[in-house]
Design a protein around this motif. Sequence first.
Motif, PDB file in Angstrom:
ATOM      1  N   GLY A  41       0.776  -1.232   0.000  1.00  0.00           N
ATOM      2  CA  GLY A  41       0.000   0.000   0.000  1.00  0.00           C
ATOM      3  C   GLY A  41       0.807   1.281   0.000  1.00  0.00           C
ATOM      4  O   GLY A  41       0.232   2.364   0.022  1.00  0.00           O
ATOM      5  N   PHE A  78      -4.744  -0.958  -5.517  1.00  0.00           N
ATOM      6  CA  PHE A  78      -4.571  -1.454  -4.153  1.00  0.00           C
ATOM      7  C   PHE A  78      -5.755  -1.057  -3.270  1.00  0.00           C
ATOM      8  O   PHE A  78      -6.304  -1.866  -2.534  1.00  0.00           O
ATOM      9  CB  PHE A  78      -3.266  -0.947  -3.549  1.00  0.00           C
ATOM     10  CG  PHE A  78      -3.031  -1.415  -2.147  1.00  0.00           C
ATOM     11  CD1 PHE A  78      -2.455  -2.659  -1.911  1.00  0.00           C
ATOM     12  CD2 PHE A  78      -3.391  -0.647  -1.057  1.00  0.00           C
ATOM     13  CE1 PHE A  78      -2.239  -3.119  -0.620  1.00  0.00           C
ATOM     14  CE2 PHE A  78      -3.196  -1.093   0.245  1.00  0.00           C
ATOM     15  CZ  PHE A  78      -2.610  -2.333   0.457  1.00  0.00           C
ATOM     16  N   ALA A  79      -6.147   0.225  -3.370  1.00  0.00           N
ATOM     17  CA  ALA A  79      -7.280   0.702  -2.578  1.00  0.00           C
ATOM     18  C   ALA A  79      -8.565  -0.041  -2.933  1.00  0.00           C
ATOM     19  O   ALA A  79      -9.352  -0.391  -2.064  1.00  0.00           O
ATOM     20  CB  ALA A  79      -7.453   2.206  -2.780  1.00  0.00           C
ATOM     21  N   GLN A  82      -8.657  -3.390  -1.379  1.00  0.00           N
ATOM     22  CA  GLN A  82      -8.870  -3.308   0.054  1.00  0.00           C
ATOM     23  C   GLN A  82     -10.287  -2.866   0.396  1.00  0.00           C
ATOM     24  O   GLN A  82     -10.677  -2.839   1.557  1.00  0.00           O
ATOM     25  CB  GLN A  82      -7.879  -2.315   0.699  1.00  0.00           C
ATOM     26  CG  GLN A  82      -6.424  -2.652   0.452  1.00  0.00           C
ATOM     27  CD  GLN A  82      -6.051  -3.980   1.040  1.00  0.00           C
ATOM     28  OE1 GLN A  82      -6.296  -4.257   2.205  1.00  0.00           O
ATOM     29  NE2 GLN A  82      -5.466  -4.851   0.229  1.00  0.00           N
ATOM     30  N   THR A  84     -11.334   0.202  -0.107  1.00  0.00           N
ATOM     31  CA  THR A  84     -11.276   1.588   0.382  1.00  0.00           C
ATOM     32  C   THR A  84     -11.348   2.614  -0.728  1.00  0.00           C
ATOM     33  O   THR A  84     -11.275   3.797  -0.466  1.00  0.00           O
ATOM     34  CB  THR A  84      -9.978   1.810   1.181  1.00  0.00           C
ATOM     35  OG1 THR A  84      -8.855   1.491   0.347  1.00  0.00           O
ATOM     36  CG2 THR A  84      -9.952   0.953   2.433  1.00  0.00           C
TER      37      THR A  84
END
Length: 86
Positions: A41, A78-79, A82, A84
Motif C-alpha cells: 500500500g 490497491f485501494a 482493500q 477503500t
Amino acid sequence: PIGTAPFYAIPVVGGIMATFGGLKINGNTEVMGVHGHAIPGLYAVPGCAGGIMNGDYWCVMSGYSVLGRLSGQQSADFAAAQGTAK
C-alpha cells in the motif's frame, strides 16, 4: 563598477524540484522496505524515489509522467482491492 541609474533587481529564490536520493521503489512504484520487500500500500511517485535521476537528467524527465501514472494506477488498484476506493 555600475554607477548609472536606474538600477533594477530581480529576486532569486532556491527551490527543490526533485530528489536525487530517496525511497527505493520497484517496477510497480512500490516502496521497498529495509529487508528488500515491497511495503503493501505504499507507493512513491518519481520525484520522491531515489535513483530516478541517475544518468541524463533531461532524458529521464519524460519517464516522470509514465511512472507517475503507473504509481497512481497501482495505488488505486490497491485501494480497490482493500475496499477503500471511492
